[in-house]
Write an enzyme that holds these catalytic residues in place. Structure first.
Site, short mmCIF file in Angstrom:
data_model
loop_
_atom_site.label_atom_id
_atom_site.label_comp_id
_atom_site.label_asym_id
_atom_site.label_seq_id
_atom_site.Cartn_x
_atom_site.Cartn_y
_atom_site.Cartn_z
N SER A 285 -43.01 -4.16 -43.10
CA SER A 285 -44.44 -3.84 -43.09
C SER A 285 -44.89 -3.57 -44.52
O SER A 285 -44.12 -3.05 -45.33
CB SER A 285 -44.68 -2.59 -42.22
OG SER A 285 -45.96 -2.05 -42.47
N ARG A 325 -62.22 -50.74 -30.66
CA ARG A 325 -61.62 -49.94 -31.73
C ARG A 325 -62.54 -48.75 -31.92
O ARG A 325 -63.75 -48.92 -32.03
CB ARG A 325 -61.50 -50.75 -33.03
CG ARG A 325 -60.46 -51.87 -33.04
CD ARG A 325 -59.06 -51.38 -33.34
NE ARG A 325 -58.98 -50.64 -34.60
CZ ARG A 325 -59.02 -51.20 -35.81
NH1 ARG A 325 -59.14 -52.50 -35.94
NH2 ARG A 325 -58.93 -50.45 -36.89
#
Length: 500
Positions: A285, A325
């Site tokens: 921490s 496409r």
């Protein structure tokens, strides 16, 4: 120009993940498709002799400015177009014999053919590495399931204690979810794409007009060359190949996330049944030096929380692929597709380390099991004792008062729950004894009914069947999980402060 090194995605910030999915890997896959196509054309007599070797030499990713190609890709909306310009330049420079090798580059293909195929090639390598880590995890989980087949713990349902359980069955269920997801991933086909400009193979038809090979032959040969699946036709706007892979990858991150979520809960100081393996500098921490955060599980869970949204993005794109496409829908696939690969790879690597080094504390499991005491056995007690009460003559069942045996036993549970938790074990047994005469239920039989080890149902057989159903994932190779008796849990108070 700085690249994305994963500063905000620590679960996948790994050199191994970057090597498999980074921009250089994408570019290398595109070049592999182009080089493979040149080889196929030359073998079919459709490209000049010697051209494949020249293209292969030019298809070295170190020859190219990846960052520059990325910027120039904006001009044609995909990276294949600027790369082709550079590739042709390199081919011409290397074609010292003037064989005309440049004619083998990209002939009859379109950019989507190359990029779709390249991403499938990229996925193939990434999935292979992912499954290797998954097998490491499942091997470790299988070992845990076997080692802890008789280790008692408490089952939890809707956050509450439910029934006696075994840690072996919990590990087997982890194994089950991951092995099933991995088997599904293995079954996903990764297909080649060679449709040409509009998915009709028109240019390929012209190319092969005087050849014994057809465009379909060339496509099949390239698929074999690259190790991808051949398909009956182009799939420019049929994206099941992409969504199927995305779903399978998400299934893996789901299964990994389930394991991580359980470990996060079970490693809480007030539970303390499991602990992640220790490593220098991990779990720290920035403000509290005493903390040992379960960061492997945190990172794996972070990936699991992201996966479904990325898979949804692939489905959203697939549903809006227009015409023959597509426009932007295709482009929106790429980052989601790659991020799913990255998250799956990264989280599997983290979870493998966790599974192979998981610390298990049977004493804490028994302590938590005993918190509910014999009340945890009330289901089994009711099933065994209610018929005895129903069968008693009225004069021997003073507490009946028109109630069934099951109702009488529910009253025992309700009265027990009215007293403080510390007194419930003794109260439940005493009230049971008062409700059921010794002539109907001996002390020995009552002891049996209140022994959690006697109410495990088919836990051991369920575990055995799960492992037997996935033998390819239950192998014994690789590191074995650490012996849980070697470590004692770190004692902490409810604020997580270490006490030794």
């Amino acid at each position: 120009m700085d690249g994305d090194v994963g500063l905000l995605s620590p679960v996948s910030a790994s050199p191994a993940v970057a090597a498999l999915t980074g921009d250089r890997a994408v570019l290398a896959a595109i070049l592999a498709v182009e080089s493979g196509w040149a080889s196929v054309l030359e073998k079919a007599g459709l490209a000049p002799a010697g051209s494949a070797a020249v293209v292969a030499s030019a298809a070295d990713v170190d020859r190219y400015d990846v960052a520059g190609i990325a910027v120039r890709a904006q001009g044609g909306a995909n990276p294949v177009i600027p790369l082709l310009a550079d590739l042709r330049t390199e081919v011409n420079a290397l074609d010292t014999e003037h064989v005309g090798a440049v004619r083998a580059v990209h002939t009859s293909l379109t950019s989507q053919d190359v990029l779709d195929s390249a991403l499938m090639l990229l996925a193939r390598e990434a999935v292979s590495a992912l499954l290797a880590d998954v097998r490491g995890i499942t091997t470790a989980l299988a070992a845990l399931a076997e080692r802890h087949a008789d280790t008692l713990c408490v089952g939890r349902s809707l956050t509450q204690h439910s029934l006696p359980f075994t840690f072996g069955l919990k590990a087997a269920q982890w194994f089950h979810g991951l092995a099933a997801a991995a088997r599904r991933l293995e079954a996903v086909e990764l297909p080649l794409q060679t449709g040409g400009a509009a998915g009709t193979l028109a240019a390929g038809t012209v190319l092969t007009r005087d050849s014994v090979d057809t465009p379909f032959d060339l496509s099949g040969n390239l698929a074999a060359h690259l190790g991808l699946a051949a398909t009956p036709g182009p799939w420019h706007t049929n994206r099941l190949a992409v969504t199927s892979l995305g779903d399978a990858l998400t299934g893996v991150t789901d299964a990994l996330g389930k394991i991580a979520s359980d470990v996060l809960f079970l490693s809480r100081p007030e539970v303390a049944e499991l602990a992640e393996p220790r490593a220098a500098g991990r779990g720290v921490s920035s403000a509290m030096p005493q903390k040992q955060n379960p960061v492997l599980s945190v990172l794996v869970r972070s990936a699991a929380l992201q996966g479904p949204y990325l898979a949804a993005q692939l489905h959203l794109a697939a549903a809006t692929f227009n015409d023959e496409r597509p426009d932007g829908a295709w482009h929106s696939e790429w980052p989601a597709f790659r991020q799913l690969l990255r998250l799956a790879l990264g989280s599997a690597g983290q979870l493998r380390e966790l599974a192979e080094g998981l610390r298990v504390f049977p004493d804490a499991m028994r302590r938590n099991l005993d918190l509910s005491g014999p009340l945890l056995l009330s289901e089994g007690v009711s099933a065994a004792v209610a018929p005895l009460l129903d069968a008693l003559p009225a004069e021997q069942n003073a507490g009946a008062a028109g109630r069934t045996g099951k109702q009488q036993l529910q009253s025992v549970v309700d009265r027990t729950l009215e007293v403080p938790a510390a007194e419930q074990s003794e109260t439940y047994r005493r009230l049971l004894r008062e409700a059921v005469p010794a002539s109907a239920l001996s002390e020995e039989r009552l002891d049996e009914l209140l022994d959690p080890a006697g109410y495990l149902g088919q836990a051991a057989e369920i575990s055995r069947r799960i492992l037997a159903a996935f033998p390819e994932f239950a192998g014994s190779s690789g590191p074995t999980p650490a012996d849980p008796t070697e470590d004692a849990p770190i004692q902490t108070d409810l604020n997580g402060v270490s006490r030794g």
